[in-house]
Every structure is written in structure tokens, then in C-alpha cells.
Design an enzyme around this catalytic site. Structure first.
Site, PDB file in Angstrom:
ATOM      1  N   CYS A 113      12.435 -10.853   9.845  1.00 16.97           N
ATOM      2  CA  CYS A 113      11.401 -11.684   9.139  1.00 16.97           C
ATOM      3  C   CYS A 113      11.570 -13.190   8.963  1.00 16.97           C
ATOM      4  O   CYS A 113      10.624 -13.842   8.679  1.00 16.97           O
ATOM      5  CB  CYS A 113      11.149 -10.889   7.703  1.00 16.97           C
ATOM      6  SG  CYS A 113      10.962  -9.157   7.683  1.00 16.97           S
ATOM      7  N   HIS A 252       7.264 -15.355   3.346  1.00 18.31           N
ATOM      8  CA  HIS A 252       7.406 -14.066   4.079  1.00 18.31           C
ATOM      9  C   HIS A 252       6.657 -12.842   3.073  1.00 18.31           C
ATOM     10  O   HIS A 252       6.543 -12.938   2.145  1.00 18.31           O
ATOM     11  CB  HIS A 252       8.584 -13.199   4.485  1.00 18.31           C
ATOM     12  CG  HIS A 252       8.696 -12.298   5.015  1.00 18.31           C
ATOM     13  ND1 HIS A 252       7.914 -11.742   6.185  1.00 18.31           N
ATOM     14  CD2 HIS A 252       9.160 -10.914   4.692  1.00 18.31           C
ATOM     15  CE1 HIS A 252       7.894 -10.552   6.755  1.00 18.31           C
ATOM     16  NE2 HIS A 252       8.725  -9.931   5.717  1.00 18.31           N
ATOM     17  N   ASN A 282       3.168  -6.241   6.335  1.00 15.00           N
ATOM     18  CA  ASN A 282       4.478  -7.144   6.862  1.00 15.00           C
ATOM     19  C   ASN A 282       4.486  -6.963   8.318  1.00 15.00           C
ATOM     20  O   ASN A 282       4.563  -5.924   8.684  1.00 15.00           O
ATOM     21  CB  ASN A 282       5.811  -6.305   6.384  1.00 15.00           C
ATOM     22  CG  ASN A 282       7.094  -6.947   6.295  1.00 15.00           C
ATOM     23  OD1 ASN A 282       7.131  -7.835   7.221  1.00 15.00           O
ATOM     24  ND2 ASN A 282       8.023  -6.421   5.880  1.00 15.00           N
TER      25      ASN A 282
HETATM   26  N1  ACO Z   1       3.132   6.646  -1.325  1.00 16.63           N
HETATM   27  C1  ACO Z   1       3.218   7.140  -2.602  1.00 16.63           C
HETATM   28  N2  ACO Z   1       4.601   7.057  -3.141  1.00 16.63           N
HETATM   29  C2  ACO Z   1       5.766   6.601  -2.389  1.00 16.63           C
HETATM   30  C3  ACO Z   1       5.489   5.860  -1.301  1.00 16.63           C
HETATM   31  C4  ACO Z   1       3.987   5.815  -0.685  1.00 16.63           C
HETATM   32  N3  ACO Z   1       3.610   5.260   0.540  1.00 16.63           N
HETATM   33  N4  ACO Z   1       6.711   5.453  -0.871  1.00 16.63           N
HETATM   34  C5  ACO Z   1       7.484   5.724  -1.757  1.00 16.63           C
HETATM   35  N5  ACO Z   1       6.816   6.367  -2.726  1.00 16.63           N
HETATM   36  C6  ACO Z   1       7.561   6.937  -4.110  1.00 16.63           C
HETATM   37  C7  ACO Z   1       9.005   6.994  -3.745  1.00 16.63           C
HETATM   38  O1  ACO Z   1       9.168   8.516  -3.142  1.00 16.63           O
HETATM   39  C8  ACO Z   1       9.696   7.087  -5.139  1.00 16.63           C
HETATM   40  O2  ACO Z   1       9.336   8.444  -5.681  1.00 16.63           O
HETATM   41  P1  ACO Z   1      10.196   9.053  -6.808  1.00 16.63           P
HETATM   42  O3  ACO Z   1      10.329   8.326  -7.878  1.00 16.63           O
HETATM   43  O4  ACO Z   1       9.633  10.289  -7.025  1.00 16.63           O
HETATM   44  O5  ACO Z   1      11.300   9.309  -5.938  1.00 16.63           O
HETATM   45  C9  ACO Z   1       8.591   6.019  -5.807  1.00 16.63           C
HETATM   46  O6  ACO Z   1       7.410   5.806  -4.972  1.00 16.63           O
HETATM   47  C10 ACO Z   1       9.320   4.647  -5.928  1.00 16.63           C
HETATM   48  O7  ACO Z   1       9.870   4.450  -4.667  1.00 16.63           O
HETATM   49  P2  ACO Z   1      10.649   2.992  -4.511  1.00 16.63           P
HETATM   50  O8  ACO Z   1      11.180   3.045  -3.221  1.00 16.63           O
HETATM   51  O9  ACO Z   1      11.636   3.015  -5.645  1.00 16.63           O
HETATM   52  O10 ACO Z   1       9.160   1.923  -4.741  1.00 16.63           O
HETATM   53  P3  ACO Z   1       9.536   0.503  -4.949  1.00 16.63           P
HETATM   54  O11 ACO Z   1       8.696  -0.039  -6.023  1.00 16.63           O
HETATM   55  O12 ACO Z   1      10.753  -0.216  -4.571  1.00 16.63           O
HETATM   56  O13 ACO Z   1       8.548   0.077  -3.495  1.00 16.63           O
HETATM   57  C11 ACO Z   1       8.732  -0.855  -1.232  1.00 16.63           C
HETATM   58  C12 ACO Z   1       8.905   0.323  -2.494  1.00 16.63           C
HETATM   59  C13 ACO Z   1       7.280  -1.197  -1.337  1.00 16.63           C
HETATM   60  C14 ACO Z   1       9.278  -0.498   0.024  1.00 16.63           C
HETATM   61  C15 ACO Z   1       9.767  -2.169  -1.664  1.00 16.63           C
HETATM   62  O14 ACO Z   1      10.798  -1.666  -2.300  1.00 16.63           O
HETATM   63  C16 ACO Z   1       9.766  -3.162  -0.980  1.00 16.63           C
HETATM   64  O15 ACO Z   1       8.844  -3.937  -0.668  1.00 16.63           O
HETATM   65  N6  ACO Z   1      10.999  -3.350  -0.587  1.00 16.63           N
HETATM   66  C17 ACO Z   1      11.261  -4.815   0.212  1.00 16.63           C
HETATM   67  C18 ACO Z   1      10.774  -4.807   1.557  1.00 16.63           C
HETATM   68  C19 ACO Z   1      11.413  -5.984   2.390  1.00 16.63           C
HETATM   69  O16 ACO Z   1      11.312  -7.032   1.607  1.00 16.63           O
HETATM   70  N7  ACO Z   1      11.720  -5.839   3.609  1.00 16.63           N
HETATM   71  C20 ACO Z   1      12.386  -6.907   4.134  1.00 16.63           C
HETATM   72  C21 ACO Z   1      11.522  -7.482   5.218  1.00 16.63           C
HETATM   73  S1  ACO Z   1      10.913  -6.143   6.500  1.00 16.63           S
HETATM   74  C22 ACO Z   1      11.988  -6.654   7.845  1.00 16.63           C
HETATM   75  O17 ACO Z   1      13.105  -7.410   8.105  1.00 16.63           O
HETATM   76  C23 ACO Z   1      11.609  -5.859   9.166  1.00 16.63           C
END
Ligand code: ACO
Length: 325
Positions: A113, A252, A282
């Protein structure tokens, strides 16, 4: 050393759109979850016959037109991508052939990214040291090709697209500072496990879906905020500027919560942050590239504005660049 700036921008987003409602039919998710947890409403997906270089070429043509630079006068083409057309040769060479940019040297950058920022920094060095005059830097991805459409944790996040800029010597303004960082101790947090020399493709790797992107989202989330804040602060310090001097921040676009937390900690207000995450998701290296292009084309970034581009991604890698427009 020469003063280097961006003299033209372009973007291309594939026509096909996948909405959150579409995803509700594919995996156990909801528009409400995706919107509140990420800020994403829809994303563009490449057609079956569209590869990364096809998207990159379209964005490049728009940027070259904007810059009034003939492809034949390009000395350098850098494509930042984690979804190259092929493992080799470089996607930049396909773009070169498409453009007919015969004298350009071409290579790819793998900085996820932060790739577009890494590309800008590398091109700046070439131009500042007189190794080349006109450079084309492209952030382009077909992330849909490495997305596991059965994994709700990741498939709701990504989209396809390309953004490009033409860089050259400028009389005033231009790049005021750059800052890049990397931490190779956390490669496990975000990667594509198979298909490289570590784990070549076998029936087993295919069966275990190891040719798709894997991410420990919440771990990455925390590091993304601190890395992007740190990169922004360091770039500001190197430019001798304060938060209040910045007119636009192009972050980003991984998650609107990451962007809000970063902007708040840096002391920015939302009005100064350009977002295209709701309609694009993203797009890794293409996120900052397209957001910059849109902010310019929409007349938001004006001549004389101070622009901070700030990104973080798999590696881990991060970076920021400050440009006087
Ligand atoms: N729909 C419904 N529920 C979901 C989904 C979905 N699509 N995805 C995950 N959940 C659930 C999980 O299973 C979990 O359930 P549980 O509590 O029963 O176990 C709950 O939602 C919370 O999951 P988390 O992973 O803790 O959710 P979080 O708030 O962290 O959001 C996300 C997830 C959106 C991926 C976030 O962590 C994020 O944006 N991370 C950073 C991404 C990023 O910056 N990437 C870098 C660049 S990408 C690259 O380099 C290619």
C-alpha cells in the site's frame, strides 16, 4: 539537486462495481458491518480479461495527457504493485510496450500500500540527480485476483484500480520532503503465502487456498495508525512544516477508522482529508495514487497547496511525502 514535482495525474477504475449488498449474497456479512467497520460501500473489479498493466496503461495515458508529455519522452516507468501481470517480467515493461515509450527504463516496486509513495521517492532521486527527465509512477492493482472470495475477513476490503503521475523538474513548489520506513519482522501479519520460491504452487497449496492474501486485520490496524502518524510527523519535520501548514492529506484508504484516528492524532480535521474508500475500497498501491488524482481533478488541491501523502502496508512498509502543488 533539482527541484522535482508532479506535473500530471491520471486514474482508471474498472467498470464493474461490487456493492456491499452483492457481498451479502456471497459471504456471511452485512452492509452495516462493512460500512461501520471500514467505511467501504462498494469497490470496482477488473474484467476477466483486464490485467494490472491494462489498468496501469489507462491511468498512465490520462496522466501523460494531463502533463502534456509524449510517451516517447519518458525516461523511466515505475509500477508499484503486489498483483503484477506475471511474476516476471516487470509489469512496467508491459506498460512501456502499450505506451510505445521506447527509451524508458522500466521496473516494478513491491511495497504494497505504500508502493506509490516508494515509487515517487525513487523517481525523485532519478530526476534530482539528472539520470532522467520525465518519469511515470503508477500504483496499479488487480487485488480481486488474490482475494479469497470465501473469506469474509478480507474479501469485503479490497478493490481494483490504477492511479498514475508524471514527475519532472519543476521551477517552484514540488517535493518538500519524503520519509520511508520498513519492518521486516512482521511479514506474517499480511502476506500471500504460496506461489513464490518459499512455497511454490502445488495441488496442496491450491487446495489450502494459500494463493490468496492473508491478513491479521486487527494487529495490522493498530500498527497502521502509529506508522502513518509517525511517517506524517517525520515528513512534516523534514519539511520544516506544522500540521496547520498542510492543506490536504491523501492517506492510504484501508479503513476510514484508521484514517480518522491518524488525522486526529496528527491534528488534522476531516475536511482536509481526501477519501475515496467508500466507492473504491482498499486498492493497495492504487489507493493514494487515485485519491491524489481525484483530489486534483475535482479542483480540491490547488496551486500552492501543501499536500501530505501518507501510507502503510504489507512488509511492513510505510512512507510519507510532502508536496507543494
Ligand atoms: N462481516 C461480518 N463480520 C465480520 C466480517 C465481515 N465481513 N469480517 C470479520 N467479521 C467479524 C469477525 O469474525 C469478528 O467476529 P468475532 O468477534 O465473533 O470473532 C468480528 O467481526 C471482529 O473482527 P475483527 O477482525 O476484530 O474486526 P476489526 O474491527 O479489526 O475490523 C478490519 C477488521 C476491517 C480488517 C480491520 O482490522 C482493518 O481495517 N485492518 C487494517 C487493514 C489494513 O490497514 N491493511 C493494510 C494495508 S492492506 C495491504 O497492504 C495489501
Amino acid at each position: 539537486m533539482k527541484r522535482v514535482g508532479i506535473i500530471g495525474v491520471g486514474e482508471y477504475l474498472p467498470k464493474r462495481i461490487l456493492t456491499n449488498a452483492d457481498l451479502e449474497k456471497m459471504v456471511d456479512t452485512s452492509d452495516e458491518w462493512i460500512t461501520t467497520r471500514t467505511g467501504i460501500k462498494e469497490r470496482h473489479l477488473a474484467a476477466k480479461d483486464e490485467a494490472t498493466s491494462d489498468l496501469a496503461t489507462k491511468a498512465a495515458k490520462e496522466a501523460l495527457k494531463d502533463a502534456r508529455v509524449n510517451p516517447k519522452d519518458l525516461d523511466l516507468i515505475i509500477v508499484a504493485t503486489i498483483t503484477p501481470d506475471m511474476q516476471f517480467p516487470a509489469t512496467a515493461t508491459f506498460v512501456q510496450a502499450n505506451l510505445g515509450a521506447k527509451k524508458a527504463i522500466c521496473f516494478d516496486i513491491s511495497a504494497a500500500c505504500a508502493g506509490f509513495i516508494y515509487g515517487i521517492c525513487v523517481a525523485q532521486q532519478f530526476i534530482a540527480r539528472d539520470t532522467c527527465r520525465n518519469a511515470l509512477v503508477i500504483g496499479a492493482e488487480v487485488l480481486s485476483s488474490i482475494t479469497d472470495w470465501k473469506d469474509r475477513n478480507t474479501c469485503v476490503l479490497f478493490g481494483d484500480g490504477a492511479g498514475a503521475c508524471v514527475m519532472a523538474e519543476v521551477k517552484s513548489g514540488g517535493i518538500l520532503s519524503t520519509y520511508l520506513g520498513s519492518d521486516g519482522t512482521k511479514t506474517d501479519l499480511l502476506n500471500l503465502p504460496a506461489g513464490g520460491s518459499r512455497l511454490p504452487a502445488t495441488p496442496k497449496t491450491l487446495k489450502e487456498r494459500m494463493h490468496y492474501l492473508k491478513m491479521q486485520g486487527n494487529e495490522v490496524f493498530k500498527i497502521a495508525v502509529t506508522s502513518m502518524v509517525g511517517a506524517g510527523q517525520e515528513a512534516l519535520k523534514r519539511a520544516g512544516l506544522k500540521c496547520g501548514d498542510v492543506n490536504w492529506i491523501i492517506p492510504h484508504q484501508a479503513n476510514s477508522r484508521i484514517i480518522n484516528a491518524m488525522a486526529k492524532r496528527l491534528g488534522f480535521v476531516n475536511a482536509q482529508v481526501y477519501l475515496n474508500i467508500a466507492k473504491c475500497g482498499n486498492m493497495s498501491s492504487a489507493s493514494t495514487a487515485t485519491a491524489l488524482c481525484e483530489a486534483v481533478k475535482e479542483g480540491k488541491i490547488k496551486k500552492g497547496d501543501i499536500v501530505l501523502i501518507d501510507a502503510f502496508g504489507a512488509g511492513l512498509v510505510w512512507g510519507a511525502v510532502i508536496i507543494k502543488w
